[in-house]
Design a protein around this motif. Structure first.
Motif, mmCIF file in Angstrom:
data_model
loop_
_atom_site.group_PDB
_atom_site.id
_atom_site.type_symbol
_atom_site.label_atom_id
_atom_site.label_comp_id
_atom_site.label_asym_id
_atom_site.label_seq_id
_atom_site.Cartn_x
_atom_site.Cartn_y
_atom_site.Cartn_z
ATOM 1 N N ALA A 144 0.949 -1.160 -0.071
ATOM 2 C CA ALA A 144 0.010 0.121 -0.037
ATOM 3 C C ALA A 144 0.994 1.147 0.012
ATOM 4 C CB ALA A 144 -0.902 -0.134 1.132
ATOM 5 N N PHE A 145 0.293 2.607 -0.611
ATOM 6 C CA PHE A 145 0.925 3.609 -0.403
ATOM 7 C C PHE A 145 0.982 4.281 1.016
ATOM 8 C CE2 PHE A 145 -0.137 3.813 -5.000
ATOM 9 C CZ PHE A 145 1.127 4.222 -5.419
ATOM 10 N N GLU A 146 1.919 4.964 1.333
ATOM 11 C CA GLU A 146 1.774 5.520 2.805
ATOM 12 C C GLU A 146 1.300 6.913 2.692
ATOM 13 O OE1 GLU A 146 5.484 4.962 5.268
ATOM 14 O OE2 GLU A 146 5.975 3.375 4.030
ATOM 15 N N VAL A 147 0.853 7.465 1.422
ATOM 16 C CA VAL A 147 0.616 8.743 1.410
ATOM 17 C C VAL A 147 -0.853 8.515 0.596
ATOM 18 C CG1 VAL A 147 2.457 10.107 1.860
ATOM 19 C CG2 VAL A 147 1.708 9.278 -0.447
ATOM 20 N N PRO A 148 -1.792 9.495 0.707
ATOM 21 C CA PRO A 148 -3.117 9.502 -0.259
ATOM 22 C C PRO A 148 -2.954 10.091 -1.429
ATOM 23 C CG PRO A 148 -2.969 11.214 1.371
ATOM 24 C CD PRO A 148 -2.160 10.408 1.816
ATOM 25 N N GLY A 149 -3.607 9.898 -2.578
ATOM 26 C CA GLY A 149 -3.569 10.501 -3.702
ATOM 27 C C GLY A 149 -3.930 9.783 -4.779
ATOM 28 N N LYS A 150 -3.764 10.160 -6.021
ATOM 29 C CA LYS A 150 -4.612 9.606 -7.394
ATOM 30 C C LYS A 150 -3.618 8.841 -8.134
ATOM 31 C CE LYS A 150 -7.063 12.106 -9.943
ATOM 32 N NZ LYS A 150 -7.315 13.062 -11.179
ATOM 33 N N VAL A 151 -3.973 7.313 -8.294
ATOM 34 C CA VAL A 151 -3.275 6.493 -8.909
ATOM 35 C C VAL A 151 -2.990 6.763 -10.458
ATOM 36 C CG1 VAL A 151 -2.616 4.152 -9.613
ATOM 37 C CG2 VAL A 151 -3.875 4.568 -7.216
ATOM 38 N N LEU A 152 -1.767 7.293 -10.913
ATOM 39 C CA LEU A 152 -1.528 7.567 -12.172
ATOM 40 C C LEU A 152 -1.036 6.341 -13.080
ATOM 41 C CD1 LEU A 152 0.379 11.005 -12.252
ATOM 42 C CD2 LEU A 152 -2.140 10.504 -12.593
ATOM 43 N N VAL A 185 8.763 -1.094 -10.047
ATOM 44 C CA VAL A 185 7.774 -0.152 -9.891
ATOM 45 C C VAL A 185 6.264 -0.919 -9.955
ATOM 46 C CG1 VAL A 185 6.398 1.793 -10.548
ATOM 47 C CG2 VAL A 185 8.945 1.968 -10.467
ATOM 48 N N LEU A 186 5.706 -1.090 -8.883
ATOM 49 C CA LEU A 186 4.155 -1.491 -8.769
ATOM 50 C C LEU A 186 3.104 -0.283 -9.377
ATOM 51 C CD1 LEU A 186 4.533 -3.742 -5.771
ATOM 52 C CD2 LEU A 186 5.290 -4.130 -8.244
ATOM 53 N N ALA A 187 3.477 0.937 -8.660
ATOM 54 C CA ALA A 187 2.265 1.595 -8.977
ATOM 55 C C ALA A 187 2.903 3.289 -8.589
ATOM 56 C CB ALA A 187 0.969 1.676 -8.305
ATOM 57 N N THR A 188 2.222 4.219 -9.246
ATOM 58 C CA THR A 188 2.709 5.708 -8.796
ATOM 59 C C THR A 188 1.599 6.472 -8.763
ATOM 60 O OG1 THR A 188 2.893 6.058 -11.188
ATOM 61 C CG2 THR A 188 4.795 5.453 -10.268
ATOM 62 N N LEU A 189 1.841 7.498 -7.890
ATOM 63 C CA LEU A 189 0.459 8.352 -7.729
ATOM 64 C C LEU A 189 0.986 9.642 -8.196
ATOM 65 C CD1 LEU A 189 -0.071 8.037 -3.610
ATOM 66 C CD2 LEU A 189 -1.232 6.972 -5.418
ATOM 67 N N ASP A 190 -0.064 10.553 -8.348
ATOM 68 C CA ASP A 190 0.288 11.874 -9.023
ATOM 69 C C ASP A 190 1.011 12.817 -7.848
ATOM 70 O OD1 ASP A 190 0.035 14.351 -9.941
ATOM 71 O OD2 ASP A 190 -1.827 14.722 -9.680
ATOM 72 N N SER A 191 2.295 12.996 -8.348
ATOM 73 C CA SER A 191 3.067 13.635 -7.270
ATOM 74 C C SER A 191 3.539 15.179 -7.384
ATOM 75 C CB SER A 191 4.605 12.932 -7.509
ATOM 76 O OG SER A 191 5.026 13.387 -9.204
ATOM 77 N N ASP A 192 2.689 15.685 -8.250
ATOM 78 C CA ASP A 192 2.641 17.059 -8.406
ATOM 79 C C ASP A 192 2.418 17.951 -6.908
ATOM 80 O OD1 ASP A 192 3.337 17.019 -10.894
ATOM 81 O OD2 ASP A 192 1.544 17.395 -11.896
ATOM 82 N N PRO A 193 1.266 17.526 -6.082
ATOM 83 C CA PRO A 193 1.144 18.288 -4.926
ATOM 84 C C PRO A 193 2.248 17.729 -3.919
ATOM 85 C CG PRO A 193 -1.011 16.843 -5.564
ATOM 86 C CD PRO A 193 0.221 16.338 -6.547
ATOM 87 N N TYR A 194 2.702 16.804 -4.029
ATOM 88 C CA TYR A 194 3.719 16.712 -3.102
ATOM 89 C C TYR A 194 5.295 17.384 -3.566
ATOM 90 C CZ TYR A 194 0.944 12.886 -1.163
ATOM 91 O OH TYR A 194 -0.442 12.298 -0.783
ATOM 92 N N ALA A 195 5.391 17.395 -4.940
ATOM 93 C CA ALA A 195 6.649 18.185 -5.282
ATOM 94 C C ALA A 195 6.249 19.654 -5.094
ATOM 95 C CB ALA A 195 6.748 17.980 -6.612
#
Length: 369
Positions: A64-72, A87-97
């Motif tokens: 599981a991800f340790e942070v919330p977000g949208k799966v891209l 890599v198994l999955a990635t989230l939208d990283s823009d808000p975190y960046a």
């Protein structure tokens, strides 16, 4: 008339009492008690017995991800083979960046303020030496420098956390394995801790089997285990004991034993496959001197004044009668007692020892060996 009938009545009552007493005595003599039993140290039975179980991965975990977000992206699917770090999955990283950039700017501004505050402090320290300003002005500037330093430290901590969260937007495999399930689709929003995929490490396979308590003490003398799966006919896979449970099931009087095996060449054992395990046991010549393992419930002491005098009920296989057989308790552990005075293959009662009598007939109930 009354005197004539009295002796007859007494005689009749006496006869009835005698007959009733005889019937009660006969009933007591022929009473048959059901008992639980086991055969001690039956090595031949161990060699002939096989224990069913189901294969499972040596490691399996929901990722599981340790942070919330949208799966891209989720580049894996059920059945995908992955290696550690894939890599198994990635989230939208823009808000975190964006959060990282904002904190970096805040920290840099504070550092610039700190530089200016220190320059001003040096200037005021020089002025106070020449008696141009009061010491209070210097003290105020020292307080400002310290406050700015504290703000930089706090902002740096927030920045470190933001960078970690940015890294958490990429989910990677913790070990080599296979994807057995997916729980979230692309573009779906997820919360921290929500399972995304399930990864199985099938490089090795475990299987749990239930071993009767009268066999469990032979575990140190197991030279090897062979496992056969119904879906892989004719293939005998070597295995070994991984660990033995410390507590027997109260219903079946069996111990959970986990065995582990490598994947065979040319074939793949899939989790869930049904199999049977057979143990190879070799006892050293000095084994009988160490004692034979029996359940603690099988040992009793009829004489409270001499508690060291211990016995077990041995069941005659021909007429199913019990006889108290003296034993010496050599040691005990969480699985029972190690006793001497018995021979391998003897059947003993494992419950109700204090309610049996010498020569009493018994029946063997289910739940024993």
């Amino acid at each position: 008339m009354l005197t004539a009938k009295f002796p007859v009545t007494v005689f009749a009552l006496t006869a009835m009492i005698v007959v009733a007493g005889c019937k009660e005595e006969q009933t007591t003599q022929i009473q048959v008690r059901p008992v639980l039993s086991t055969v001690v140290a039956d090595v031949d039975a161990v060699r002939l017995a096989s224990y069913p179980g189901r294969a499972k991965a040596v490691r399996e975990v929901n990722i599981a991800f340790e942070v919330p977000g949208k799966v891209l992206a989720r580049p894996v699917d059920v059945g995908s083979q992955v290696e550690a770090g894939d890599v198994l999955a990635t989230l939208d990283s823009d808000p975190y960046a964006a959060r990282v950039r904002a904190l970096e700017g805040q920290r840099n501004a504070l550092k610039a303020n700190l530089t200016n505050a220190k320059i001003e402090l040096e200037r005021r320290e020089q002025l106070v030496k020449n008696n141009h300003i009061a010491q209070a002005r210097v003290d105020d500037q020292i307080a400002l420098v310290r406050a700015t330093e504290a703000n930089i430290e706090a902002t740096q901590g927030q920045l470190d956390e933001a960078r970690l969260n940015l890294g958490y937007t990429t989910l990677v495999a913790p070990f080599d394995g296979a994807i057995s399930a997916t729980y979230v689709e692309q573009f779906q929003n997820t919360i921290a801790g929500q399972p995304i995929v399930r990864v199985l490490d099938t490089s090795r396979i475990e299987m749990e089997v239930a071993v009767p308590e009268n066999f469990i003490n032979l575990e140190p003398f197991v030279e090897g285990i062979e496992v056969e799966f119904s879906s892989l006919p004719g293939l005998k896979i070597p295995a070994q004991v991984a660990h033995v449970g410390n507590e027997a099931s109260s219903a079946t009087r069996t111990y959970p034993v986990t065995i582990i095996m490598e994947q065979p060449e040319g074939d793949v054992i899939q989790p869930g496959m049904a199999g049977r395990a057979t143990a190879k046991v070799h006892l050293p010549d000095s084994w009988s001197d160490q004692g034979i393992h029996v359940p603690s419930s099988a040992v009793f002491s009829p004489n409270q004044k001499s508690p060291d005098e211990t016995f077990v009920w041995v069941i005659d296989p021909e007429d199913l009668t019990v006889s108290a057989t003296p034993v010496t308790v050599n040691a005990f552990n969480d699985r029972g007692f190690l006793v001497s005075g018995l021979e391998a293959g003897m059947r003993i009662a494992t419950a109700g020892a204090n309610t049996l009598k010498d020569g009493q007939k018994v029946t063997l109930t289910t739940g024993g060996e």
